[in-house]
Design a protein around this motif. Structure first.
Motif, PDB file in Angstrom:
ATOM      1  N   CYS A 223       0.937  -1.194  -0.402  1.00 42.67           N
ATOM      2  CA  CYS A 223      -0.114   0.357   0.378  1.00 42.67           C
ATOM      3  C   CYS A 223       1.197   1.533  -0.142  1.00 42.67           C
ATOM      4  N   ARG A 224       0.005   2.098  -0.823  1.00 41.72           N
ATOM      5  CA  ARG A 224       1.706   3.466  -1.076  1.00 41.72           C
ATOM      6  C   ARG A 224       0.276   4.934  -0.702  1.00 41.72           C
ATOM      7  N   THR A 225      -0.481   4.602   0.233  1.00 45.56           N
ATOM      8  CA  THR A 225      -1.208   5.065   0.465  1.00 45.56           C
ATOM      9  C   THR A 225      -1.770   6.291  -0.696  1.00 45.56           C
ATOM     10  N   VAL A 226      -2.559   5.993  -1.592  1.00 47.56           N
ATOM     11  CA  VAL A 226      -2.723   6.505  -2.566  1.00 47.56           C
ATOM     12  C   VAL A 226      -4.893   6.586  -2.062  1.00 47.56           C
ATOM     13  N   PHE A 227      -5.168   6.239  -1.318  1.00 48.04           N
ATOM     14  CA  PHE A 227      -6.570   7.078  -1.301  1.00 48.04           C
ATOM     15  C   PHE A 227      -7.605   6.739  -2.392  1.00 48.04           C
ATOM     16  N   ASN A 228      -7.493   5.806  -3.141  1.00 50.22           N
ATOM     17  CA  ASN A 228      -8.391   5.368  -3.736  1.00 50.22           C
ATOM     18  C   ASN A 228      -9.566   5.110  -3.528  1.00 50.22           C
ATOM     19  N   CYS A 229      -8.577   3.991  -2.560  1.00 46.84           N
ATOM     20  CA  CYS A 229      -9.471   3.123  -2.186  1.00 46.84           C
ATOM     21  C   CYS A 229     -11.079   3.476  -1.201  1.00 46.84           C
ATOM     22  N   VAL A 230     -10.423   4.761  -0.512  1.00 49.75           N
ATOM     23  CA  VAL A 230     -11.508   5.350   0.431  1.00 49.75           C
ATOM     24  C   VAL A 230     -12.438   5.367  -0.312  1.00 49.75           C
ATOM     25  N   GLU A 231     -12.013   6.171  -1.368  1.00 55.61           N
ATOM     26  CA  GLU A 231     -13.035   6.966  -2.572  1.00 55.61           C
ATOM     27  C   GLU A 231     -14.409   6.077  -3.272  1.00 55.61           C
ATOM     28  N   ALA A 232     -13.458   5.176  -3.456  1.00 59.15           N
ATOM     29  CA  ALA A 232     -14.346   4.039  -3.881  1.00 59.15           C
ATOM     30  C   ALA A 232     -15.420   3.112  -3.221  1.00 59.15           C
ATOM     31  N   CYS A 233     -15.591   2.899  -1.277  1.00 61.29           N
ATOM     32  CA  CYS A 233     -15.704   2.501  -0.648  1.00 61.29           C
ATOM     33  C   CYS A 233     -17.021   2.567  -0.861  1.00 61.29           C
ATOM     34  N   PRO A 234     -18.448   1.307  -1.119  1.00 58.34           N
ATOM     35  CA  PRO A 234     -19.985   2.348  -0.997  1.00 58.34           C
ATOM     36  C   PRO A 234     -20.374   2.059   0.887  1.00 58.34           C
TER      37      PRO A 234
END
Ligand code: SF4
Ligand code: F3S
Ligand code: FES
Length: 232
Positions: free
Chosen positions: A200-211
């Motif tokens: 994990c490189r702390t890109v934060f896409n995952c947080v934005e994507a989580c429903p």
């Protein structure tokens, strides 16, 4: 209103590569994108293939890229995206047909983190009690519905399909920080491997994507800290 929905189609038995097909559909502002897809499938083109079950944001089976973002088709309304809609399968996974991708590697990673309570001590007469504070430590990560929106939005996963991915880390977090569980070190060992949490490189896409609005990067940070302070 009339909406235009452009869908990425691909049938590996007859197509060399994916292509786009656009349909015109009568829809209301409060219709789900899933409703629009159903109208295409049921009234215009029965060959369209998609996966869904609950239609209410619980089962996690209808994750797709809608107007460029990972979302659940049943939780996204026409009014959220407008009259020009594009739908593609989630990225980084092998397409089985149209919007259906092969989820087996995703679930193999999920299983690799031992996503169940491990406790070999004899059960007490009543249930295994836990304080409210102890329960709160992992409350957020219990909300995961395994939709894969996070993992398939992650550039580290796109670059390396062996990366265990944020969804599996979230599922591991749910048990690592449960004080009734005894499998913490086993899970941390898995996540400390080459393709574990350090990818994990702390890109934060995952947080934005989580429903489910899970604070995924906090969960990942908790796991990294646990590794740093657990003599690994
Ligand atoms: Fe889906 Fe969120 Fe769970 Fe990822 S953490 S699988 S985006 S519910
Ligand atoms: Fe990927 Fe999320 Fe980390 S997008 S790199 S898992 S912060
Ligand atoms: Fe179950 Fe959308 S169909 S989450």
């Amino acid at each position: 209103m009339q909406v235009s929905i452009k869908i990425q189609r691909f049938n590996p038995e007859q197509d060399k590569k994916p292509y786009w097909k656009t349909y015109q559909v009568e829809a209301a502002l409060n219709d789900q994108i899933l409703d629009v897809l159903h109208k295409v499938k049921w009234y215009q083109d029965g060959t369209l293939t998609l996966r869904r079950s609950c239609a209410h944001g619980i089962c996690g089976s209808d994750a797709m890229v809608i107007n460029g973002r990972n979302r659940l088709a049943c939780k996204t309304l026409v009014k959220h995206v407008g009259a020009n809609i594009t739908v593609e399968p989630i990225r980084g996974m092998k397409i089985v047909k149209d919007l259906v991708v092969d989820m087996r590697p995703f679930f193999a990673k999920y299983r690799s983190v031992l996503p169940y309570l491990i406790n070999d001590s004899p059960p007490p007469d009543t249930e295994r009690l836990q304080t409210i504070e102890a329960r709160e430590r992992f409350d957020d990560t219990t909300k995961c519905i395994l939709c894969a929106c996070c993992t398939t939005a992650c550039p580290s996963f796109w670059a390396n399909e062996d990366y265990v991915g944020p969804a599996a880390i979230v599922q591991a977090h749910r048990f690592i920080f449960d004080d009734r569980d005894q499998g913490r070190m086993q899970r941390l060992e898995v996540l400390n491997e080459r393709d574990g949490v350090w990818r994990c490189r702390t890109v934060f896409n995952c947080v934005e994507a989580c429903p489910r609005d899970i604070d995924i990067t906090k969960a990942i940070g908790d796991v990294k800290k646990a590794l740093l302070y657990s003599n690994f």
